[in-house]
Design an enzyme around this catalytic site. Structure first.
Site, mmCIF file in Angstrom:
data_model
loop_
_atom_site.group_PDB
_atom_site.id
_atom_site.type_symbol
_atom_site.label_atom_id
_atom_site.label_comp_id
_atom_site.label_asym_id
_atom_site.label_seq_id
_atom_site.Cartn_x
_atom_site.Cartn_y
_atom_site.Cartn_z
ATOM 1 N N LEU A 136 0.845 -1.193 0.000
ATOM 2 C CA LEU A 136 0.000 0.000 0.000
ATOM 3 C C LEU A 136 0.886 1.251 0.000
ATOM 4 O O LEU A 136 1.623 1.510 0.959
ATOM 5 C CB LEU A 136 -0.928 -0.002 1.213
ATOM 6 N N ALA A 137 0.812 2.036 -1.082
ATOM 7 C CA ALA A 137 1.711 3.187 -1.245
ATOM 8 C C ALA A 137 1.005 4.364 -1.896
ATOM 9 O O ALA A 137 1.608 5.114 -2.661
ATOM 10 C CB ALA A 137 2.924 2.769 -2.084
ATOM 11 N N ARG A 174 2.100 14.882 6.990
ATOM 12 C CA ARG A 174 3.046 15.282 8.034
ATOM 13 C C ARG A 174 4.475 15.412 7.530
ATOM 14 O O ARG A 174 5.333 15.991 8.200
ATOM 15 C CB ARG A 174 2.983 14.290 9.206
ATOM 16 N N LYS A 199 38.270 13.147 -16.745
ATOM 17 C CA LYS A 199 36.908 13.013 -17.248
ATOM 18 C C LYS A 199 36.967 12.248 -18.560
ATOM 19 O O LYS A 199 37.656 12.623 -19.486
ATOM 20 C CB LYS A 199 36.283 14.395 -17.457
ATOM 21 N N ASN A 203 40.521 20.124 -24.316
ATOM 22 C CA ASN A 203 39.639 19.232 -25.068
ATOM 23 C C ASN A 203 38.387 19.897 -25.621
ATOM 24 O O ASN A 203 37.631 19.269 -26.349
ATOM 25 C CB ASN A 203 39.218 18.059 -24.179
#
Length: 545
Positions: free
Chosen positions: A11-12, A18, A356, A391
């Site tokens: 159950l979601a 709150r 990178k 680069n």
């Protein structure tokens, strides 16, 4: 784990007022994952062959996340209007109508629920021939929880929600944490007969317990309360976070890893750690990071979705994201590996070096203050301090290639696309814009000129220039200095009675200080000329001869 197949309904659908958030409650993260992931995973680990998640508020976000994580194994049912827990379970009927086993019911805001408890519930349900099995626990402060009501023989006969309890029922410490295993036929045969005649005007799932107790056996499985507490506000979210991190840390320590300070260490639920690996204080291992055997991840490192192979070492405060670190490689301190960096075996990436989308071959080193972006670096290459792979031209990214065994001198700029050949040497301070052939020496910097004896001339010229500047400053300060009024005259010289000093008169009349000074000088000149004329008139003329 239970051998009989079960289906689970999670159950979601609730908003979670709150939490004071626009995000659905079950999407708030615990240990780096939306909390709904944990009860769904627990259901699968307990033997559920099918899981249906009932969604409502924020449906798109919840379903998108669960599809990415669990794929087709999870189905969804929509509770468009929240009319109670029984109403929520009723929405899942179509998704499991062809299933013939018992149904496990649990909540999406209970991230710490243990899979073993769910398995025990299913086992008790099957072995005792029960119509319904539920978890129970005891709380010193049961505020807000439904109370377990037992009959004379000690059997469970009903659950009373807190708002509907009498004074005597409110004193009961045994509560319902909201976990059930129910016979499917009984479940969907009884949901239609429930009434919303209660304090909240909702269809309570707990009312099924009283109906089941009248028709058959209801069994309770005693459980520890702490893991079954739901998350309803940010304070409870923080409590769940601490508990989950402690659980994960304990798991890896028992598996053979050393955590220097478990309380300050963050290890995500999908992380894997090998034996004899040492994790320092304040380390964060996020996402799907895999750390091999005999590694060392030192203080303050943050590693996300990265493969760290056996024997690798991450020195303090290094940040690594979506990369691969080879065996016995050394990273840091203060290194930054951005996505798609691939560090070879025994390679070194030192302090304040950033990579990178770069491959650094086995045995290669970039030990100090360098940026290597979009690069392919071969084996046994030395990249000197201050080297930059240029680069990006503002529009595209280009590749720098350093072949095996080449040497890049300090403070060199390699303007991509460019290739430095095998065994080549780039002189310190060079800006390389063309390919360097194998074995060649490339020097690209301004020509040096030495002028003998010229240093003293330079010093003299600079010294004179400095003195001239200082004099200019002094003169400027003198012109702009404030004027101080003259002190009062105590006595008046003979013959000057009744006359005021011309400078004082000028100042009193509001003339500038410079004008006042000029007036005083002019008056003194006139006085001197007058005195000279007077003396000439009084003196007799001298005759010649």
């Amino acid at each position: 784990m239970a051998t009989q197949q079960i289906a689970a309904v999670v159950l979601a659908a609730g908003l979670g007022k709150r939490m004071r958030s626009s995000l659905p409650k079950v999407m708030h993260e615990v240990a780096g994952l939306p909390m709904v992931a944990f009860p769904v995973q627990a259901a699968f680990e307990a033997g559920a062959s099918r899981v249906v998640v009932v969604t409502g508020h924020g449906r798109a976000d919840v379903e998108s996340f669960l599809r990415r994580r669990f794929g087709h194994k999870v189905a969804f049912a929509l509770q468009a209007e929240q009319l109670g827990t029984a109403h929520a379970v009723l929405q899942a009927r179509r998704a499991i109508e062809d299933f013939d086993g018992p149904i496990l019911i649990l909540y999406g805001d209970v991230p710490l629920v243990p899979p073993d408890l769910l398995s025990d519930l299913a086992t008790s349900f099957r072995e005792k021939g029960a119509m319904l099995a539920l978890a129970t626990c005891h709380l010193d402060d049961p505020l807000g929880y439904g109370r377990i009501l037992r009959g004379d023989a000690g059997r469970i006969v009903a659950i009373r929600e807190h708002k509907d309890c009498s004074d005597a029922e409110l004193r009961i410490k045994e509560v319902n944490p909201g976990l059930y295993v129910v016979d499917r036929r009984y479940l969907y045969g009884s949901l239609g007969s429930l009434s919303a005649n209660n304090a909240q005007g909702e269809l309570y799932l707990t009312d099924l317990v009283e109906l089941a107790a009248r028709k058959g056996l209801v069994v309770g499985v005693e459980a520890e309360a702490a893991p079954l507490r739901g998350v309803n506000d940010r304070a409870e979210l923080a409590r769940a976070e601490v508990a989950m991190r402690a659980r994960i840390a304990r798991r890896w320590m028992l598996a053979g890893a050393t955590l220097r300070d478990p309380a300050s260490t963050f290890i995500g639920p999908d992380v894997e750690i090998g034996v004899d690996t040492v994790i320092g204080a304040r380390v964060e291992l996020r996402g799907c990071t895999r750390v091999g055997n005999r590694c060392r991840v030192d203080v303050g490192c943050v590693v996300t979705d990265t493969e760290v192979n056996d024997g690798a070492e991450l020195l303090p405060y290094s940040v690594v994201t979506e990369s691969r670190i080879g065996k016995a490689a050394r990273i840091g301190p203060f290194a930054h590996l951005r996505p798609s960096s691939d560090i070879g075996e025994q390679a070194h990436v030192g302090n304040f070096v950033e990579l990178k989308k770069t491959v650094l071959g086995a045995g290669s080193k970039a030990n100090h203050l360098a940026y290597l972006g979009d690069g392919v670096v071969g084996e046994d290459v030395n990249v000197g301090a201050g080297t930059i792979f240029c680069n990006y031209d503002g529009f595209g990214k280009y590749t720098t290639t350093l072949e095996d065994g080449c040497f890049i001198g300090s403070d060199s700029q390699l303007v991509a696309p460019v290739r430095v050949g095998k065994g080549a040497y780039v002189g310190t301070g060079s800006t390389i814009t063309m390919d360097v052939p194998d074995g060649a020496l490339a020097i690209a910097r301004a020509h040096q000129v030495n002028k003998e004896g010229y240093a003293e001339k330079v010093r003299a010229r600079l010294k004179a220039k400095k003195a001239e500047a200082a004099q200019a400053v002094d003169a400027s300060e003198a012109v702009n200095a404030p004027v101080v009024a003259p002190a009062p005259v105590a006595t008046v010289p003979s013959g000057s009675a009744g006359r005021a000093a011309p400078a004082a008169k000028a100042v009193r009349k509001g003339k500038p200080a410079a004008a006042a000074a000029a007036a005083a000088g002019k008056d003194r000149s006139k006085s001197a000329a007058s005195r000279a004329t007077s003396r000439t008139r009084r003196s007799p003329r001298r005759s010649r001869g």
